[in-house]
Design a protein around this motif. Structure first.
Motif, short mmCIF file in Angstrom:
data_model
loop_
_atom_site.label_atom_id
_atom_site.label_comp_id
_atom_site.label_asym_id
_atom_site.label_seq_id
_atom_site.Cartn_x
_atom_site.Cartn_y
_atom_site.Cartn_z
N PRO B 47 0.86 -1.30 0.01
CA PRO B 47 -0.12 -0.20 -0.16
C PRO B 47 0.93 1.21 0.06
O PRO B 47 0.36 2.25 -0.21
CB PRO B 47 -0.64 -0.12 1.42
N PHE B 48 2.06 0.94 0.14
CA PHE B 48 3.10 2.17 0.23
C PHE B 48 3.95 2.53 -1.02
O PHE B 48 4.06 1.56 -2.00
CB PHE B 48 4.04 1.83 1.34
N TRP B 67 -6.75 6.74 1.59
CA TRP B 67 -7.93 5.94 1.90
C TRP B 67 -7.48 4.75 2.08
O TRP B 67 -8.53 3.62 2.18
CB TRP B 67 -8.71 6.20 0.59
N ASN B 68 -6.06 4.11 1.75
CA ASN B 68 -5.94 2.71 1.98
C ASN B 68 -6.18 2.45 3.67
O ASN B 68 -6.68 1.14 3.89
CB ASN B 68 -4.50 2.57 1.80
N PHE B 69 -6.11 3.27 4.55
CA PHE B 69 -6.20 3.16 5.71
C PHE B 69 -7.15 3.76 6.52
O PHE B 69 -7.72 3.27 7.52
CB PHE B 69 -4.84 3.26 6.36
N THR B 98 2.07 11.46 3.96
CA THR B 98 3.43 11.08 4.40
C THR B 98 3.29 9.85 5.50
O THR B 98 2.42 10.25 6.31
CB THR B 98 4.40 11.99 4.72
N VAL B 99 4.08 8.94 5.61
CA VAL B 99 4.23 7.89 6.54
C VAL B 99 5.33 8.00 7.31
O VAL B 99 6.38 8.10 6.87
CB VAL B 99 4.05 6.52 5.90
N ASN B 111 0.51 11.13 8.33
CA ASN B 111 0.09 12.77 8.53
C ASN B 111 -0.99 13.00 7.85
O ASN B 111 -1.01 13.34 6.86
CB ASN B 111 1.41 13.35 8.23
N LEU B 139 -1.62 3.78 11.66
CA LEU B 139 -2.06 2.98 10.42
C LEU B 139 -3.01 1.92 10.92
O LEU B 139 -3.67 1.04 10.17
CB LEU B 139 -0.89 2.60 9.60
#
Lengths: 74, 149
Positions: B47-48, B67-69, B98-99, B111, B139
């Motif tokens: 998903p990243f 929207w993946n999470f 950003t993750v 974020n 997440l």
């Protein structure tokens, strides 16, 4: 650092294009109006700093590889 | 024919990236140097993605579609940011967050407050005015230990 005293309704120029106006002073709060070109980004400082820190953390904390599979919680 | 661009990476070595994966950030990312970045896949099932600097080889941020999470995620832009991004049409813009990654998947967070909005090859990191948009939203990835058991 430049320190200037202004009254409500008075303005400051930063360069030729950025206008900062003191709109209203109520108690210990000041309402400020800012006119700036679209390319100039205006942030509340604490938000700008928090996003900057988060971007740095994202860039530095990342492991060499990210989870490859679906990430949704099961 | 698609044009390729060379990207030097301390993670991935020197790779060719398709021009379509290159995003120009006219105002950069908040607090980070450079204006040209490329989106790289982190694996076909992942998903990243990596948002990788084209100008600094050791600078890369993990990103994902919010929207993946967070299926209910909403972005609300100020008038100034809407004008800057140049797209009122939600279908025409891509949104990434950003993750903050970690060796422990359960500690990954995104974020949601400062998403990246991409429109016609240009990217902007904006401040989301929506009420429920934390800077560190977990997440909810499963823990390494849970996966092993």
């Amino acid at each position: 650092v430049l320190i200037i005293t202004r009254r409500a309704g008075e303005k400051l120029m930063i360069g030729d294009e950025i206008v900062v106006e003191i709109l209203e002073i109520v108690g210990n709060q000041v309402r400020v109006g800012i006119q700036a070109p679209q390319s100039v980004r205006v942030y509340r400082e604490e938000i700008w700093r928090a996003v900057k820190d988060e971007n740095h953390a994202s860039a530095t904390d990342a492991p060499a590889a990210l989870p490859a599979g679906p990430g949704r919680p099961s | 024919m698609t044009t390729q661009q060379k990207l030097r990476s301390s993670r991935f070595g020197t790779i060719e990236v398709d021009e379509s994966a290159v995003i120009e950030f006219p105002a950069g990312l908040i607090g980070l140097p450079g204006t040209h970045w490329a989106l790289l896949s982190a694996g076909p099932e992942s998903p990243f993605q990596w948002l990788h600097s084209l100008e600094q080889e050791d600078l890369a941020l993990p990103v994902t579609s919010p929207w993946n999470f967070f299926p209910d995620y909403a972005v609300e832009l100020s008038d100034a940011d809407t004008e800057r991004v140049g797209g009122e049409d939600p279908d025409a813009v891509e949104v990434l967050v950003t993750v903050r990654a970690s060796s422990e998947p359960s500690e990954f967070s995104a974020n949601l407050r400062a998403p990246i909005v991409i429109h016609e090859g240009r990217g902007y990191q904006v401040i989301n005015e929506a009420a429920d948009a934390p800077m560190r939203a977990p997440l909810g990835l499963e823990r390494n230990a849970d996966r092993a058991s």
